[in-house]
Design a protein around this motif. Structure first.
Motif, PDB file in Angstrom:
ATOM      1  N   ILE A  24       0.831  -1.209   0.000  1.00  0.00           N
ATOM      2  CA  ILE A  24       0.000   0.000   0.000  1.00  0.00           C
ATOM      3  C   ILE A  24       0.862   1.254   0.000  1.00  0.00           C
ATOM      4  O   ILE A  24       0.652   2.173  -0.810  1.00  0.00           O
ATOM      5  CB  ILE A  24      -0.946  -0.004   1.218  1.00  0.00           C
ATOM      6  N   THR A  25       1.840   1.334   0.913  1.00  0.00           N
ATOM      7  CA  THR A  25       2.658   2.546   1.019  1.00  0.00           C
ATOM      8  C   THR A  25       3.541   2.737  -0.214  1.00  0.00           C
ATOM      9  O   THR A  25       3.801   3.867  -0.633  1.00  0.00           O
ATOM     10  CB  THR A  25       3.523   2.524   2.290  1.00  0.00           C
ATOM     11  N   SER A  26       4.005   1.627  -0.798  1.00  0.00           N
ATOM     12  CA  SER A  26       4.801   1.745  -2.016  1.00  0.00           C
ATOM     13  C   SER A  26       3.951   2.247  -3.177  1.00  0.00           C
ATOM     14  O   SER A  26       4.407   3.050  -4.003  1.00  0.00           O
ATOM     15  CB  SER A  26       5.431   0.395  -2.365  1.00  0.00           C
ATOM     16  N   PHE A  82       4.439   2.641  12.591  1.00  0.00           N
ATOM     17  CA  PHE A  82       3.118   3.184  12.919  1.00  0.00           C
ATOM     18  C   PHE A  82       3.111   4.703  12.811  1.00  0.00           C
ATOM     19  O   PHE A  82       2.262   5.289  12.127  1.00  0.00           O
ATOM     20  CB  PHE A  82       2.715   2.761  14.340  1.00  0.00           C
ATOM     21  N   TRP A  83       4.077   5.356  13.441  1.00  0.00           N
ATOM     22  CA  TRP A  83       4.098   6.811  13.461  1.00  0.00           C
ATOM     23  C   TRP A  83       4.466   7.402  12.105  1.00  0.00           C
ATOM     24  O   TRP A  83       3.927   8.449  11.709  1.00  0.00           O
ATOM     25  CB  TRP A  83       5.042   7.313  14.547  1.00  0.00           C
ATOM     26  N   ALA A  84       5.358   6.749  11.382  1.00  0.00           N
ATOM     27  CA  ALA A  84       5.743   7.243  10.055  1.00  0.00           C
ATOM     28  C   ALA A  84       4.556   7.204   9.097  1.00  0.00           C
ATOM     29  O   ALA A  84       4.310   8.149   8.333  1.00  0.00           O
ATOM     30  CB  ALA A  84       6.909   6.431   9.507  1.00  0.00           C
ATOM     31  N   GLN A  85       3.794   6.098   9.126  1.00  0.00           N
ATOM     32  CA  GLN A  85       2.632   5.970   8.249  1.00  0.00           C
ATOM     33  C   GLN A  85       1.512   6.926   8.659  1.00  0.00           C
ATOM     34  O   GLN A  85       0.834   7.503   7.806  1.00  0.00           O
ATOM     35  CB  GLN A  85       2.140   4.519   8.246  1.00  0.00           C
ATOM     36  N   LEU A  86       1.338   7.104   9.973  1.00  0.00           N
ATOM     37  CA  LEU A  86       0.313   8.029  10.442  1.00  0.00           C
ATOM     38  C   LEU A  86       0.656   9.468  10.052  1.00  0.00           C
ATOM     39  O   LEU A  86      -0.220  10.235   9.621  1.00  0.00           O
ATOM     40  CB  LEU A  86       0.170   7.914  11.963  1.00  0.00           C
ATOM     41  N   LEU A  87       1.930   9.851  10.162  1.00  0.00           N
ATOM     42  CA  LEU A  87       2.353  11.196   9.762  1.00  0.00           C
ATOM     43  C   LEU A  87       2.170  11.402   8.256  1.00  0.00           C
ATOM     44  O   LEU A  87       1.814  12.498   7.815  1.00  0.00           O
ATOM     45  CB  LEU A  87       3.816  11.425  10.146  1.00  0.00           C
ATOM     46  N   SER A  88       2.395  10.355   7.485  1.00  0.00           N
ATOM     47  CA  SER A  88       2.174  10.456   6.037  1.00  0.00           C
ATOM     48  C   SER A  88       0.702  10.720   5.741  1.00  0.00           C
ATOM     49  O   SER A  88       0.365  11.549   4.879  1.00  0.00           O
ATOM     50  CB  SER A  88       2.624   9.166   5.340  1.00  0.00           C
ATOM     51  N   SER A  91      -0.082  14.369   6.656  1.00  0.00           N
ATOM     52  CA  SER A  91       0.480  15.330   5.695  1.00  0.00           C
ATOM     53  C   SER A  91      -0.379  15.388   4.430  1.00  0.00           C
ATOM     54  O   SER A  91      -0.557  16.462   3.842  1.00  0.00           O
ATOM     55  CB  SER A  91       1.927  14.961   5.356  1.00  0.00           C
ATOM     56  N   CYS A  92      -0.928  14.251   4.035  1.00  0.00           N
ATOM     57  CA  CYS A  92      -1.801  14.223   2.853  1.00  0.00           C
ATOM     58  C   CYS A  92      -3.136  14.911   3.128  1.00  0.00           C
ATOM     59  O   CYS A  92      -3.684  15.609   2.260  1.00  0.00           O
ATOM     60  CB  CYS A  92      -2.027  12.785   2.395  1.00  0.00           C
ATOM     61  N   LEU A  93      -3.675  14.719   4.338  1.00  0.00           N
ATOM     62  CA  LEU A  93      -4.920  15.399   4.705  1.00  0.00           C
ATOM     63  C   LEU A  93      -4.728  16.914   4.732  1.00  0.00           C
ATOM     64  O   LEU A  93      -5.575  17.674   4.249  1.00  0.00           O
ATOM     65  CB  LEU A  93      -5.405  14.903   6.069  1.00  0.00           C
ATOM     66  N   ILE A  94      -3.624  17.362   5.301  1.00  0.00           N
ATOM     67  CA  ILE A  94      -3.309  18.796   5.337  1.00  0.00           C
ATOM     68  C   ILE A  94      -3.214  19.349   3.918  1.00  0.00           C
ATOM     69  O   ILE A  94      -3.732  20.427   3.604  1.00  0.00           O
ATOM     70  CB  ILE A  94      -1.988  19.036   6.100  1.00  0.00           C
ATOM     71  N   SER A  95      -2.562  18.586   3.040  1.00  0.00           N
ATOM     72  CA  SER A  95      -2.396  19.026   1.655  1.00  0.00           C
ATOM     73  C   SER A  95      -3.734  19.090   0.924  1.00  0.00           C
ATOM     74  O   SER A  95      -3.969  20.004   0.118  1.00  0.00           O
ATOM     75  CB  SER A  95      -1.443  18.074   0.916  1.00  0.00           C
ATOM     76  N   ALA A  96      -4.621  18.123   1.186  1.00  0.00           N
ATOM     77  CA  ALA A  96      -5.940  18.120   0.543  1.00  0.00           C
ATOM     78  C   ALA A  96      -6.727  19.373   0.919  1.00  0.00           C
ATOM     79  O   ALA A  96      -7.341  20.023   0.059  1.00  0.00           O
ATOM     80  CB  ALA A  96      -6.711  16.860   0.950  1.00  0.00           C
ATOM     81  N   VAL A  97      -6.696  19.715   2.199  1.00  0.00           N
ATOM     82  CA  VAL A  97      -7.413  20.910   2.677  1.00  0.00           C
ATOM     83  C   VAL A  97      -6.784  22.168   2.091  1.00  0.00           C
ATOM     84  O   VAL A  97      -7.480  23.090   1.632  1.00  0.00           O
ATOM     85  CB  VAL A  97      -7.397  20.962   4.216  1.00  0.00           C
ATOM     86  N   CYS A  98      -5.456  22.197   2.093  1.00  0.00           N
ATOM     87  CA  CYS A  98      -4.735  23.367   1.598  1.00  0.00           C
ATOM     88  C   CYS A  98      -5.022  23.617   0.116  1.00  0.00           C
ATOM     89  O   CYS A  98      -5.296  24.749  -0.303  1.00  0.00           O
ATOM     90  CB  CYS A  98      -3.238  23.179   1.825  1.00  0.00           C
ATOM     91  N   ALA A 180      -4.236   9.736   1.768  1.00  0.00           N
ATOM     92  CA  ALA A 180      -4.388   9.724   3.221  1.00  0.00           C
ATOM     93  C   ALA A 180      -5.100   8.461   3.696  1.00  0.00           C
ATOM     94  O   ALA A 180      -4.686   7.825   4.676  1.00  0.00           O
ATOM     95  CB  ALA A 180      -5.150  10.967   3.679  1.00  0.00           C
ATOM     96  N   LEU A 181      -6.168   8.076   3.008  1.00  0.00           N
ATOM     97  CA  LEU A 181      -6.907   6.863   3.378  1.00  0.00           C
ATOM     98  C   LEU A 181      -6.025   5.620   3.236  1.00  0.00           C
ATOM     99  O   LEU A 181      -6.061   4.717   4.085  1.00  0.00           O
ATOM    100  CB  LEU A 181      -8.157   6.731   2.504  1.00  0.00           C
ATOM    101  N   ALA A 182      -5.241   5.568   2.192  1.00  0.00           N
ATOM    102  CA  ALA A 182      -4.355   4.416   1.978  1.00  0.00           C
ATOM    103  C   ALA A 182      -3.320   4.307   3.090  1.00  0.00           C
ATOM    104  O   ALA A 182      -3.068   3.211   3.624  1.00  0.00           O
ATOM    105  CB  ALA A 182      -3.658   4.542   0.620  1.00  0.00           C
ATOM    106  N   TYR A 183      -2.738   5.430   3.475  1.00  0.00           N
ATOM    107  CA  TYR A 183      -1.753   5.410   4.564  1.00  0.00           C
ATOM    108  C   TYR A 183      -2.398   4.990   5.889  1.00  0.00           C
ATOM    109  O   TYR A 183      -1.775   4.299   6.709  1.00  0.00           O
ATOM    110  CB  TYR A 183      -1.098   6.789   4.716  1.00  0.00           C
ATOM    111  N   LEU A 184      -3.627   5.407   6.120  1.00  0.00           N
ATOM    112  CA  LEU A 184      -4.326   5.022   7.353  1.00  0.00           C
ATOM    113  C   LEU A 184      -4.589   3.512   7.385  1.00  0.00           C
ATOM    114  O   LEU A 184      -4.465   2.876   8.437  1.00  0.00           O
ATOM    115  CB  LEU A 184      -5.639   5.791   7.471  1.00  0.00           C
TER     116      LEU A 184
END
Length: 411
Positions: A24-26, A82-88, A91-98, A180-184
């Protein structure tokens, strides 16, 4: 890769969940690389922005690789993943809103996602792949790693064609929401995974581990070869991935969806290459490792002079196949030739050398200021050949009369 081995591997829950999370992450990573290249080309009509983002991704990978080499096995890989994937995901959610409300900051959003995703790439090398191999019996390690590399390269096809589809049919904000959904989902998958190589901090000594890793690399021709050759691939060959969509647009004026489809041929070739190398299980991996770098450099040049879209696509297919075979050998050589307690720190050192790709991003970004895309790739090819020749000379100088013997080693 026998059916029996495949069946045995897939029965192991930790392997299965780590493999799916990596898949998924790749997929997200290659979707980002392809999409960011097209988006920045549409915004700025210049290749330097795409290669600059790739350089930023590789800087983040290298810096986090240094950090992970310090912590080694002190912190459980599952927690770091866990934390690296959650931060990813964040960051995608922030970008979507921005992008939906303040698109003027769009390029900064791409920088944020590239940096965080680059750090996650480092986690994948230093922890996920090592944990994945640790979950297997020794006789299944090569097949398990090969299958993982094959799947990761398949995501080059999936990520790139999905990126082209999303860019052609929807706005950029939706693309980031899907990321963002994929990373979650990947984060959820590794919640209960155990890191069997974790040690209490009192048992770990960074300076001592570093000395042992350096000594091991200096004494082991296979490990030293991988660590020295890896920067050649990541500086002079890997940045080509970010240039593939631009090459199609520049030479043949393809639209977003066609660009995504054609670029994904690299991923199809990668699946083919990883499948072949996993099936063969080469007995003399070092000579094949050297040969693949030479083949990749030749194919880069062929891509620049291809007169038709068919020949270019065929060259990219074989380039993807050769790069996947290279990646499979890279992981297995390091893992099988490292002392068990030094595998994670050695893989972290490998991650640092992989992070040297930021120099390739800077190089291509600089070249993009005064050369068109095919000319950039030609210069990269010449630079890569020179660097590769110097490394062969260095290895021959240090191992002297044993150089030929080491090249034809069975490991």
């Amino acid at each position: 890769m026998s059916f029996r081995n495949n069946s045995a591997i897939w029965k192991i829950k930790d392997y299965r969940f780590l493999w799916i999370a990596g898949f998924i992450t790749s997929s997200c990573r290659w979707l980002e690389i392809m999409s960011f290249s097209v988006i920045t080309w549409q915004w700025f009509n210049e290749s330097s922005y795409a290669t600059g983002l790739f350089a930023l991704r590789m800087v983040a990978l290298s810096l986090t690789g240094i950090i992970f080499s310090i912590f080694s096995n002190i912190i459980a890989g599952q927690k770091i993943m866990f934390w690296a994937q959650l931060l990813s995901a964040l960051s995608c959610l922030i970008s979507a809103v921005c992008l939906a409300h303040t698109p003027v900051y769009g390029f900064y959003c791409l920088c944020l996602v590239s940096a965080v995703s680059g750090a996650l790439w480092s986690v994948d090398w230093s922890y996920r792949r090592r944990m994945l191999a640790d979950s297997l019996e020794s006789k299944l390690v090569f097949t398990g790693l090969s299958f993982d590399v094959m799947a990761n390269h398949a995501t080059r096809f999936i990520g790139m064609i999905l990126g082209g589809f999303l860019l052609y049919n929807f706005n950029n904000s939706l693309l980031f929401i899907i990321l963002a959904l994929a990373y979650l989902i990947a984060t959820f998958l590794i919640v209960k995974i155990k890191d069997t190589s974790m040690r209490p901090s009192s048992e770990s000594n960074f300076l001592e581990n570093t000395k042992l890793v350096v000594k091991q690399a200096g004494d082991s021709f296979p490990i030293l070869t991988v660590l020295l050759v890896t920067p050649v691939f990541n500086i002079f060959i890997l940045p080509f991935v970010a240039l593939i969509p631009l090459l199609y647009i520049d030479k043949f004026n393809t639209n977003e969806f066609a660009t995504g489809v054609l670029t994904s041929i690299d991923g199809i070739g990668a699946v083919f290459g990883a499948m072949i190398i996993a099936t063969i299980i080469p007995s003399r991996s070092i000579i094949l490792f050297f040969s693949l770098i030479a083949i990749l450099l030749i194919l880069l040049f062929v891509c620049t002079v291809a007169p038709t879209i068919t020949l270019l696509t065929l060259s990219i297919f074989f380039l993807g196949a050769a790069s996947a075979a290279y990646s499979t050998l890279q992981s297995s050589i390091i893992y099988t030739n490292s002392d068990k307690k030094l595998r994670s720190p050695t893989l972290s050192i490998l991650t640092i050398t992989i992070g040297s790709g930021f120099l390739g991003g800077i190089n291509t970004s600089w070249l993009g200021g005064f050369l068109d895309v095919p000319e950039i790739i030609k210069v990269m090819t010449v630079q890569g050949i020179l660097a590769f020749s110097l490394i062969i000379f260095f290895l021959k100088l240090n191992f002297k009369e044993n150089f030929i013997k080491n090249i034809f080693t069975r490991k």
